[in-house]
Each structure stands twice: as C-alpha cells, then as structure tokens.
Scaffold this active site. Structure first.
Site, short mmCIF file in Angstrom:
data_model
loop_
_atom_site.label_atom_id
_atom_site.label_comp_id
_atom_site.label_asym_id
_atom_site.label_seq_id
_atom_site.Cartn_x
_atom_site.Cartn_y
_atom_site.Cartn_z
NE ARG A 60 -3.21 0.19 3.70
CZ ARG A 60 -1.96 0.62 4.80
NH1 ARG A 60 -1.94 1.54 4.79
NH2 ARG A 60 -2.27 -0.73 5.55
CE1 TYR A 113 -15.71 15.42 -13.37
CE2 TYR A 113 -15.19 15.03 -11.24
CZ TYR A 113 -15.85 14.18 -12.68
OH TYR A 113 -15.98 12.76 -12.93
CG ASP A 185 -9.66 18.52 -11.53
OD1 ASP A 185 -8.78 18.04 -12.82
OD2 ASP A 185 -10.80 18.53 -11.31
CE LYS A 210 -12.27 11.80 -17.09
NZ LYS A 210 -12.78 12.82 -16.16
C1 LIG Z 1 -13.08 13.13 -14.74
C2 LIG Z 1 -13.06 13.69 -14.27
C3 LIG Z 1 -11.89 13.61 -12.46
C4 LIG Z 1 -12.88 12.32 -11.54
O1 LIG Z 1 -11.76 11.26 -12.71
P1 LIG Z 1 -12.27 9.68 -12.33
O2 LIG Z 1 -11.79 9.13 -12.24
O3 LIG Z 1 -13.37 9.82 -13.17
O4 LIG Z 1 -12.52 9.74 -10.25
C5 LIG Z 1 -12.10 14.68 -11.61
N1 LIG Z 1 -11.75 16.15 -12.62
C6 LIG Z 1 -12.17 16.30 -14.08
C7 LIG Z 1 -11.84 18.01 -14.46
C8 LIG Z 1 -12.67 15.30 -14.80
O5 LIG Z 1 -12.68 15.19 -15.99
#
Ligand SMILES: *Cc1c(COP(=O)(O)O)cnc(C)c1O
Length: 391
Positions: A60, A113, A185, A210
């Site tokens: 972990r 988000y 973010d 992403k």
């Molecule tokens: C998809 C996304 C997230 C979250 O990612 P997950 O892996 O789906 O939890 C956070 N911020 C933005 C801008 C996103 O597009």
C-alpha cells in the site's frame, strides 16, 4: 550495469516521456518497469525488520511500479512529489482532506467538476469545513472573500463543461498572501500543457483516467505537491490508505509514453473541428480557450502551451427541440461520460442546476465534445450529418 542511468530530467518533454521512470538494467534489460503485485515485503534479517530498512515496506505504501509513475510525474510537474490514487475523484478528496481541518473555510471555483462540489457540500461540510463558491473569472478580485479561517483556494482551468479560464497566478498570489493553500484540477491541460507549480499553485491534481491512461480503460488520480505541502499530502494519502491497483498504474505508465503525441493530435483535430463548427449556421458559439474568439483566450495564451481535445459548442436556441435527433445521428461520437481516451464523445450538458454564483445562460442547447484520434475529416462528416438532422 555499465550503461549510464537516464532519469530524463535533462531532456525536452518528448524525450523525457520516453525515459522517465525506466531503469531497464535493474530488470534484466527489459524496457518497461515490471508490474509488481504485492502486499507483503519481506526483510532479510531481524535488524532490517525492526529498523524498517529497505526501499519498500508494504504494498500500500508503494512498489517499483507505483514509484516509476509517481517519480516520472513529479519530473513533469516539477514538484516535491506525487502520490497516486484509484480515481481522479479520490485524488481530489485526498488533496482537500490533506489541507483542511474542522472550522476552516475554503474557496472553490463555481465551475469545478461537479463531484468536487459534492465533496465540499457533503463530506467537508459534515467535518465542519465551510465552502464559498467564487466566480472563476474573479482574478485578484477574490481578496474580499478571504476570512481569517480561509485555508484553501481551489481552481480548475478551464472548467470541464463550460470552459471558463481562470487567472491562475493572480488567484494563487492572493491565496499565498493570506496563507491559504491553492489547489488546481489540471486534468484538461495535463502537466504537459500547463505547469501549475510554476504559476503559484501548491497542489496540482490530475484525473489520470483521462489523457494519462488515454484509452478509456482505467480510473486513476494523481496529486502533485510542492515542498510546502507534500509532507501533508503524503501523510494523508498514507493515513487514508488510498492506493491504486498495480494494473492501472502499469497502464498509466504505458499511456505516459504516448501522451505527448496523442495530445498533439487531440489538440490539432480539436481545433480543426472547433473552427469548422464555429462557421456553421446552426452554431451560436464554440467554447474553446485556444480559439482566438474565446473570452479566455488571452489567459490561455499567456499561461498554457497547448490544449486537449475537449471543448463545447452552443447551438442556436431553435435547435433545442431536435437535439435528440442530432445525438442519435452521430456514429463516430459515442455518448458517454468521461473523456481523454482515443475515441470521440458527445454529451449534452446544463450547468443551471448546480451553479450558485455565476448563472449559466448559454443561449441555446450545450453540447460537450471530446475529439479523439480518428481522422478529423471523418469526424466533421459525422457532425455535419448530425447537424443536418436539426433542420
Ligand atoms: C473525470 C474527471 C475527474 C474525476 O476522475 P475519475 O477518475 O472519474 O474519478 C476529475 N476532474 C475532472 C475535470 C474530470 O474530468
């Protein structure tokens, strides 16, 4: 072991993406760092065990596979360190929990988000942390929102639905003057196209789901922190036990190697499709900070080195009634959430229901597009057929 060790740090990004986190001769010459599965790590002697002597202590807490990714990313982020989490959302919650305590007040951009908003309105609220949402375009005008107990300012640029840019250095400068930690973010730009720590941000978050993964087959989150905040982030990450599975980490490492070329294509095709859409009679406007006509273009140009394949288009209001026919006519654009994979996506969106500070009146139906790696001419033909259904 006569080869010199390449850490990638002396090279330009395209080269560093190939080299980072790899040490083939530690693994019998194999090009990639292996996928380590493991919880238990054995110690050779009693003394080693008692002293916790050894590079690894427990699965972990990290493996050579997680280290390879975290260290590579820290290089690109130019930060004190990176920790990995099982999703983008868990990266956001872990980062926030690392910097707040009961009784604190935080400032969060109204365009974040949506699940980030949910963390603030549920988990943080229950823990006695109060959130004030702010106009993303506020810049240094956010001074008046600070209270004596304001400990964090959260940004996202551009917003991943409505694409407003933020003046990151102006906002982080005010945050720093008030002793507040700034978090961003950075999923849209990735650390290849925007380096938050060079613009005053303490903690940079990426949904590796992403573009880092890039193939719509994993969930992963990354938190990069500067010297001032890394200890807190690492401690909270360890205390909460938020570690991703090794398979996903391996896939992210694999994605990292091609992220530069993929992003170049996403950007070029995205801009092509965006420009084509902007000239269409059905379209009211296109929300894409890399377009000269976009209100956020000057900020994007000043601070960013590129754009990804995600943007939005606002159709003329009379097309509201047939919008379903537009979506159903598309064959190359899948309808689904998330983005950043190799494939194109289209979804309708509406920010009216959750924004609290900046009203959302786009003037017509809003469509978010992710431009994938298909040939842009095929994508344009697909959209053209879709738009014809609105007549
Ligand atoms: C998809 C996304 C997230 C979250 O990612 P997950 O892996 O789906 O939890 C956070 N911020 C933005 C801008 C996103 O597009």
């Amino acid at each position: 072991m006569s080869k010199k060790k390449n850490d990638g740090s002396r090279y330009r990004p395209a080269t560093a993406l190939v080299l980072a986190g790899r040490s083939p001769f530690e693994y019998d010459g194999f090009v990639n760092t292996p996928l380590f599965r493991g919880s238990t790590v054995l110690y050779e002697t009693y003394d080693d065990l008692i002293a916790h002597r050894g590079r690894y202590t427990y699965g972990r807490r990290g493996t050579p596979t997680t280290d390879a990714l975290a260290k590579s990313l820290a290089e690109f982020e130019n930060s004190a360190g990176v920790v990995l989490t099982p999703s983008g959302l868990s990266a956001i919650s872990t980062a926030l929990l690392a910097v707040v305590k009961s009784g604190d007040h935080i400032l969060v951009a109204d365009t974040v988000y949506r699940p980030t908003r949910n963390i603030c309105d549920t988990v943080l609220k229950r823990l006695g942390v109060e959130t004030t949402y702010y106009d993303p375009l506020i810049g240094s005008g956010n001074k008046s929102l600070f209270r004596t107990n304001t400990t964090a300012v959260y940004l996202e640029a551009p917003g991943s639905q409505s694409f407003e840019m933020q003046d990151v250095p102006a906002i982080t400068e005010v945050a720093a003057a008030h002793g507040a930690v700034s978090l961003i973010d950075n999923t849209w730009a990735t650390p290849l196209y925007f380096r938050p720590h060079e613009h005053g941000v303490d903690i940079s978050i990426q949904a590796g789901t992403k573009y880092l993964g890039g193939h719509a087959d994993i969930n992963l989150g990354t938190i990069s922190a500067n010297e001032a905040t890394f200890k807190r982030v690492l401690q909270t990450h360890g205390d909460l036990g938020i570690n991703p599975g090794p398979e996903d980490v391996y896939l992210a490492l694999r994605g990292l190697r091609t992220m530069g070329v993929r992003l170049e294509r996403h950007m070029a095709s995205g801009l092509r499709v965006a420009r084509w859409l902007a000239a269409r009679p059905e379209v009211l406007r296109v929300l894409h900070p890399a377009l000269e006509s976009d209100p956020g273009h000057a900020l994007w140009k000043r601070d960013f080195d590129g754009a990804c394949g995600l943007f939005a288009v606002i159709l003329k209001p009379e097309h509201e009634k047939k919008i379903g026919a537009f979506f159903d006519a598309l064959t190359l654009f899948g309808m689904g959430y998330s983005w950043g994979g190799f494939e194109s996506l289209a979804i309708p969106f509406d920010c009216t229901g959750y924004r609290t500070v900046t009203p959302w009146n786009p003037g017509g139906p809003a469509v978010r597009l992710h431009i994938g790696l298909e040939d842009p001419d095929d994508l344009i033909a697909d959209l053209e057929y879709g738009l014809q259904q609105l007549a």
